[in-house]
Design an enzyme around this catalytic site. Structure first.
Site, short mmCIF file in Angstrom:
data_model
loop_
_atom_site.label_atom_id
_atom_site.label_comp_id
_atom_site.label_asym_id
_atom_site.label_seq_id
_atom_site.Cartn_x
_atom_site.Cartn_y
_atom_site.Cartn_z
CG ASP A 265 3.94 7.61 -49.29
OD1 ASP A 265 3.94 8.68 -48.67
OD2 ASP A 265 4.62 7.91 -50.37
CD1 TRP A 266 0.57 11.46 -43.77
CD2 TRP A 266 2.22 10.31 -44.18
NE1 TRP A 266 1.38 11.69 -42.75
CE2 TRP A 266 2.37 10.82 -43.01
CE3 TRP A 266 3.19 9.15 -44.35
CZ2 TRP A 266 3.32 10.47 -42.03
CZ3 TRP A 266 4.34 8.86 -43.58
CH2 TRP A 266 4.33 9.49 -42.39
#
Length: 730
Positions: A265-266
């Site tokens: 995930d970012w």
């Protein structure tokens, strides 16, 4: 054809024409098996080129190998539509005029259809949109289990039951990937809240992990063949999920023998050595908050950038680790960006709007319908008043990374006006604040009171009042990076609803939300629809169901508790939810959702699997093919179901199994099979299920079954049981 590939082919042709001997690399030859192509490409790459593939090169892409004509990987947020184009190197939107997408219903609605055929339609259609936009990975679907009704991202997921989510995710993944676009199944794993999501350390038993929180991910990986997974933000047993050996290496890659790519995930990567060694493949969004802000680092400064290259050269990390990562990434590229067999895709076409409307119609749940208030008989009413901001609000915007820029969105008010014309009047009734990331402006009380009074005044002259309310995608509602702060409806809606029903008018409530809500007025409102976030065709789908054009057949994918404390995660206090800001304990263990309510005999407001119809269904007595099962046999269960009402309809027949004699604590019953069956008026069909020993297992240092007596429960919901039978496992 890809420009880089075209240039490479022209170069090879020129070399041939000039007499220079040139051999087309195997990795370009898509008649060769993918694994041969992967080995060929890997043998031609430098260490630096392999490392470059392991981290972002922009906000939503990772590098290919330009020297070899291997294209980059382009990603887009999902899972309900293809997000508007974001700038290459910042979070601003690029301002394109051709990136307005189709908004498909949120995944809570898809789960509420209880229909795998709808899931296949959904995946195929959204995959066509992603393919048309030349995306190689769509960041979805979401599979985190609905543990608490306060979780801001529950609307992105498929409910509280691992079996339902497992059945529904597989066709979505297959349909999406049939377009040559990879599903990126998220958020793996245990991202069941947004509060403290970046660091909360989740402690959950092996049994709950295996029985509740992992089955849908396993189905997506093993049965669906998902090509990529997204690691979650949270920690699990002291390690962040994106560099967690248990989750990524031991279970996903080794035990499940999965050959795809793990993407962070970012901003979810936190360590070079652990990430590389424990199974991470591509690092995205590091040094950002995953949504808006960022710090001034280059992409080479990522954990899997120059720091990774240095540790490889120093021998701290074996080159074999890098080769495995690069091989997985190449395999993904050959399946997507370099797949010449994929279709061209389609974008915002009528067929996709039809899919939206069909799924929305099947997913809307009729919670209550006293005195056959619905469907609406227009001949009975001269003035129909629609009340509520959600009747006009754009509900495809907001919510975090799943926000969409849509080509069209039919509001509930528009859908009802198209159906009933001049009979429809509107009053806003309440107002939500203007949403700014991280906060929401509070609407002054005098404004709310004025809107309340205006609605009440108009309601005096109405024959029928349709209240369209619920939540929206603002901060602290159904929104990424924030959880709800209360279980009740916001903006004074509870008082407004109570005041309207006190007028003794005919009232229908359309609840738009991705979560259960408190309902202090539930006994006074004769008809209630759970309408979810339905996307582009929202208003038309709601009008279809209210009018009877579509007979509702949706079933709840999660339980509605009467009060928040009835939910298992909240029963055990702060350490269970939301934790002490550092760690939390899943003290309810396997008793999530209906498993808790049924086992502890806590009556819900609306049960898991609940959903009414405009017709009625009669269940016959379930019959078993045998009363005894062995480890190598199976039992079939047959249930005749008859449509005894006045119109055609669909019913979801649900089969639960309870273990009556077990050495460990087990739920009273667990969903093991279901089937959605369409029945014409007066028609009878027999639904058949096959029970195997695997349906009876529990996890205790491995999957086990114990001999003894089991009860089969057949019903229309987890609490509306129409028939029981028992059998013995020897």
């Amino acid at each position: 054809m890809n420009t880089k590939r075209l240039l490479l082919n022209l170069t090879l042709m020129l070399l041939t024409l000039t007499g220079v001997k040139a051999q087309t690399p195997i990795y370009l030859d898509d008649t060769k098996p993918i694994e041969e192509r992967v080995k060929d490409a890997l043998s031609r790459m430098t260490t630096e080129e392999k490392v470059a593939m392991c981290h972002a090169q922009s906000k939503f892409s990772s590098a290919g190998v330009p020297r070899l004509g291997i294209p980059e990987i382009k990603m887009s947020d999902g899972p309900h539509g293809v997000r508007a184009e974001v700038n290459w190197n910042d979070w601003g939107y690029a301002g394109w005029t051709n990136d307005s997408c189709t908004a498909f219903p949120a995944l809570t609605c898809l789960a509420a259809t209880w229909n795998p055929e709808m899931s296949m339609l959904y995946g195929k259609a959204i995959g066509e949109e992603a393919r048309y936009r030349e995306k190689n990975i769509l960041l979805g679907p979401g599979l985190n289990i609905y543990r608490t009704p306060l979780n801001g991202r529950n609307f992105e997921y498929m409910g509280e039951d691992p079996y339902l989510a497992s059945v529904m995710v597989v066709p979505y993944v297959k349909g999406l990937q049939s377009n040559g676009v990879a599903a990126c199944v998220k958020h793996y794993a245990l991202n069941n809240q947004e509060v403290c999501r970046g660091w909360i350390d989740v402690n959950v038993s092996d049994r709950a992990l295996r029985e509740i929180y992992l089955p849908a991910f396993k189905a997506a990986a093993v049965e669906g063949g998902a090509w990529s997974f997204m690691g979650s933000y949270n920690k699990f047993r002291g390690e962040h999920a994106c560099n967690n050996k248990i989750l990524l290496r031991d279970i996903l890659k080794d035990e499940w023998q999965w050959d795809g790519v793990v993407v962070t995930d970012w901003g979810g990567c936190h360590d070079t050595y652990k990430s590389a060694m424990n199974g991470l493949d591509i690092e995205m969004g590091t040094y950002t908050n995953g949504l808006t802000s960022e710090t001034k680092f280059t992409y080479d400064d990522y954990y899997l950038g120059n720091m990774y290259l240095q540790q490889l050269k120093e021998g701290k990390i074996p080159m074999s680790v890098l080769d495995e990562q690069a091989s997985r990434i190449l395999r993904l590229i050959f399946r997507t960006a370099m797949n010449r067999q994929k279709p061209f895709g389609r974008f915002t076409c009528q067929e996709h709007y039809d899919v939206c409307r069909q799924i929305a119609g099947e997913g809307i749940v009729l919670l209550k319908n006293d005195n056959n208030t619905l469907p609406i008989d227009a001949s009975k009413y001269n003035k129909i008043l629609v009340v509520g901001e959600n009747g006009i609000k754009n509900l495809t915007a907001g919510g975090g990374s799943s926000e969409l820029k849509v080509k069209r969105e039919v509001s509930p008010l528009q859908g009802l006006k198209a159906l009933y014309g001049s009979k429809i009047d509107y009053a806003q009734g309440y107002k939500s604040g203007r949403f700014i990331y991280g906060r929401e402006d509070v609407v002054p009380q005098d404004v709310q009171e004025r809107l309340h009074d205006e609605a009440m005044q108009k309601a005096k002259d109405a024959d029928l009042i349709i209240f369209v309310g619920g939540l929206n995608k603002n901060f602290h509602q159904d929104c990424e990076d924030s959880d709800r702060t209360t279980y009740g409806l916001p903006f004074g809606q509870d008082k407004l609803i109570s005041d309207i029903v006190a007028m003794k008018k005919q009232v229908v409530l359309v609840l738009i939300s991705g979560n259960a809500v408190e309902m202090p007025w539930v006994k006074q409102v004769p008809a209630i629809l759970q309408a979810w976030y339905l996307g582009s065709e929202s208003g038309n789908a709601i009008a279809d169901v209210l009018s009877g054009k579509v007979n509702p057949s949706g079933k709840l994918p999660f339980t509605f508790p009467v009060k928040l404390e009835d939910n298992a995660a909240h029963h055990f206090g702060k350490i269970s939810y939301p934790g002490d800001s550092i760690r939390q304990e899943y003290l309810e263990d396997i008793l999530v959702g209906y498993r808790w309510h049924d086992t502890k005999k806590i009556v819900p407001q609306f049960a898991f699997g609940h959903g009414l119809s405009y017709t009625t269904f009669k269940y016959g007595k379930p019959t078993l093919s045998a009363k005894t099962m062995t480890a190598n046999s199976f039992i079939t269960v047959c249930i005749p179901v008859t449509n005894t009402g006045n119109c055609d309809g669909k019913e979801v027949v649900q089969l639960y199994i309870g273990d009556d004699q077990c050495s460990v604590v087990r739920p009273q019953k667990e969903l093991k099979h279901f089937e959605k069956v369409a029945l014409k008026q007066g028609e009878t069909k027999t639904v058949t299920f096959t029970i195997t020993p695997e349906d009876l297992q529990f996890y205790d240092n491995g999957w086990k079954t114990e001999q003894g007596r089991f009860t089969i429960y057949v019903g229309s919901s987890s609490r509306d049981i129409r028939g029981k039978e028992t059998f013995v496992l020897n």
